[in-house]
Scaffold this motif. Structure first.
Motif, PDB file in Angstrom:
ATOM      1  N   LEU A 101      68.979 103.728  12.599  1.00 43.59           N
ATOM      2  CA  LEU A 101      68.383 102.455  12.173  1.00 43.59           C
ATOM      3  C   LEU A 101      67.048 102.781  11.503  1.00 43.59           C
ATOM      4  CD1 LEU A 101      68.996 100.290  15.391  1.00 43.59           C
ATOM      5  CD2 LEU A 101      70.432 100.416  13.358  1.00 43.59           C
ATOM      6  N   PRO A 102      67.060 103.159  10.249  1.00 44.85           N
ATOM      7  CA  PRO A 102      65.852 103.660   9.583  1.00 44.85           C
ATOM      8  C   PRO A 102      64.662 102.708   9.615  1.00 44.85           C
ATOM      9  CG  PRO A 102      67.812 104.103   8.250  1.00 44.85           C
ATOM     10  CD  PRO A 102      68.252 103.218   9.365  1.00 44.85           C
ATOM     11  N   ILE A 129      61.438  88.988  15.027  1.00 40.69           N
ATOM     12  CA  ILE A 129      61.670  90.413  15.267  1.00 40.69           C
ATOM     13  C   ILE A 129      63.030  90.626  15.918  1.00 40.69           C
ATOM     14  CG2 ILE A 129      60.884  92.411  16.601  1.00 40.69           C
ATOM     15  CD1 ILE A 129      58.033  91.441  16.227  1.00 40.69           C
ATOM     16  N   MET A 130      63.380  89.785  16.881  1.00 44.84           N
ATOM     17  CA  MET A 130      64.663  89.919  17.558  1.00 44.84           C
ATOM     18  C   MET A 130      65.828  89.635  16.602  1.00 44.84           C
ATOM     19  SD  MET A 130      63.907  90.942  20.552  1.00 44.84           S
ATOM     20  CE  MET A 130      62.583  91.814  19.694  1.00 44.84           C
ATOM     21  N   GLU A 153      70.362  92.038  13.399  1.00 40.50           N
ATOM     22  CA  GLU A 153      71.011  92.365  12.132  1.00 40.50           C
ATOM     23  C   GLU A 153      71.118  93.884  11.958  1.00 40.50           C
ATOM     24  OE1 GLU A 153      72.485  90.302   9.892  1.00 40.50           O
ATOM     25  OE2 GLU A 153      72.185  88.854  11.519  1.00 40.50           O
ATOM     26  N   MET A 154      70.090  94.610  12.381  1.00 45.64           N
ATOM     27  CA  MET A 154      70.138  96.072  12.301  1.00 45.64           C
ATOM     28  C   MET A 154      71.302  96.624  13.120  1.00 45.64           C
ATOM     29  SD  MET A 154      66.278  97.532  12.586  1.00 45.64           S
ATOM     30  CE  MET A 154      64.962  96.962  11.514  1.00 45.64           C
ATOM     31  N   LEU A 177      76.285 100.873  19.100  1.00 44.56           N
ATOM     32  CA  LEU A 177      74.908 101.024  19.570  1.00 44.56           C
ATOM     33  C   LEU A 177      74.350  99.657  19.913  1.00 44.56           C
ATOM     34  CD1 LEU A 177      72.206 102.577  19.961  1.00 44.56           C
ATOM     35  CD2 LEU A 177      71.779 102.212  17.518  1.00 44.56           C
ATOM     36  N   TRP A 178      73.840  99.545  21.128  1.00 44.87           N
ATOM     37  CA  TRP A 178      73.211  98.288  21.558  1.00 44.87           C
ATOM     38  C   TRP A 178      71.810  98.591  22.076  1.00 44.87           C
ATOM     39  CZ3 TRP A 178      78.335  99.396  22.670  1.00 44.87           C
ATOM     40  CH2 TRP A 178      79.280  98.522  22.112  1.00 44.87           C
TER      41      TRP A 178
END
Length: 288
Positions: free
Chosen positions: A89-90, A238-239, A244-245, A252-253
């Protein structure tokens, strides 16, 4: 196993305290539980073949370790995430350290909080009648109290542990679990334990105790330097971006109490439901 019936908002515990749950999980999982392993990096096994899963790198007491995994569920606090997920997740480091000018904050704030458990003889409590036929204050007929800042009380709140849970102390004593600190009182994080106890005791003498009450028996003082994540202005955005990321990294969670709620029942319920999501994902992948 099925959940026992309980009502949200009502305090609860186990006979031997909340540590009962993680200890039971550790017993069930055995040597699969690794203590003092610090997650340092999550990357793809093969970036060109995402279906192969992930590599989770750890710093451990015996040196670096790497684990191959079909899926990763992280409950790292936001302040510890840093660049851990950057390979998959860059944009995550920038998200976790975002500056929000509206609240003068960088990242998600975890202020210090101290949990101070004190015991006093019942004779130390004020002998006054409470309104609405609740009884004598000295018997602590309730579960505790919260203090708005307007009261001039430094302690955030107090749980009347011995009123809530039987067998916590002798009949002639009361046990009080006090919380002090938080976002408006970060100095707690740098105070000596004896000074924190003194501050709590002074507050209790203003609201519950007689002024000449005996000194408390100090049963425990635990200072959490980074305690409860603050859901401040801009947190929801932010959440939403983090959600979305996650969609770009299947399997991946990124979880934690800064997403699911800070209360113990919220965290446990979220974990219970998230486990179903992960199981379904793994079962689906196995069939493919």
């Amino acid at each position: 196993p099925e959940w026992v019936e309980f009502e949200y908002g009502n305090p609860g515990s186990y006979k031997n305290g909340l540590s009962t749950l993680p200890k039971a999980i550790e017993k069930e999982l055995g040597d699969r539980v690794k203590l003092e392993w610090t997650l340092t990096r999550v990357s793809r096994i093969d970036p060109s073949r995402p279906s192969l899963g992930y590599l989770a790198s750890f710093s451990t007491p015996t040196g670096p370790q790497t684990v191959r995994a079909k899926s990763v569920v992280s409950t790292l606090p936001a302040h510890a995430a840093d660049s851990v997920f950057e390979p998959v997740l860059p944009a995550s480091p920038a998200l976790f350290s975002r500056v929000r000018d509206a609240v003068n904050r960088r990242g998600i704030y975890y202020p210090p909080v101290a949990a101070v458990t004190l015991a006093y003889p019942r004779s130390s409590f004020r002998d006054v009648d409470l309104p609405n036929d609740f009884g004598k204050l000295s018997s602590l007929p309730g579960f505790g109290l919260l203090h708005p800042r307007s009261e001039g009380i430094r302690t955030l709140g107090t749980l009347w542990s011995s009123s809530l849970f039987p067998g916590r102390c002798p009949d002639d004593y009361h046990i009080l679990l006090n919380y002090i600190g938080g976002s408006r009182d970060p100095a707690i994080g740098t105070m000596k334990e004896e000074d924190i106890v003194r501050a709590v005791d002074e507050d209790l003498r203003k609201v519950l105790l007689k002024r000449d009450a005996k000194e408390p028996k100090v049963l425990g003082v635990k200072v959490w330097p980074t305690a409860i994540p603050q859901y401040e202005l801009g947190h929801l955005e932010i959440m939403t971006e983090l959600e979305e990321m996650e969609k770009t990294a299947e399997g991946l969670w990124i979880c934690g109490n800064y997403r699911s709620g800070v209360a113990f029942p919220d965290c446990v319920t979220f974990g219970y439901e998230q486990a179903k999501v992960v199981r379904e994902f793994l079962e689906t992948r196995t069939k493919v």
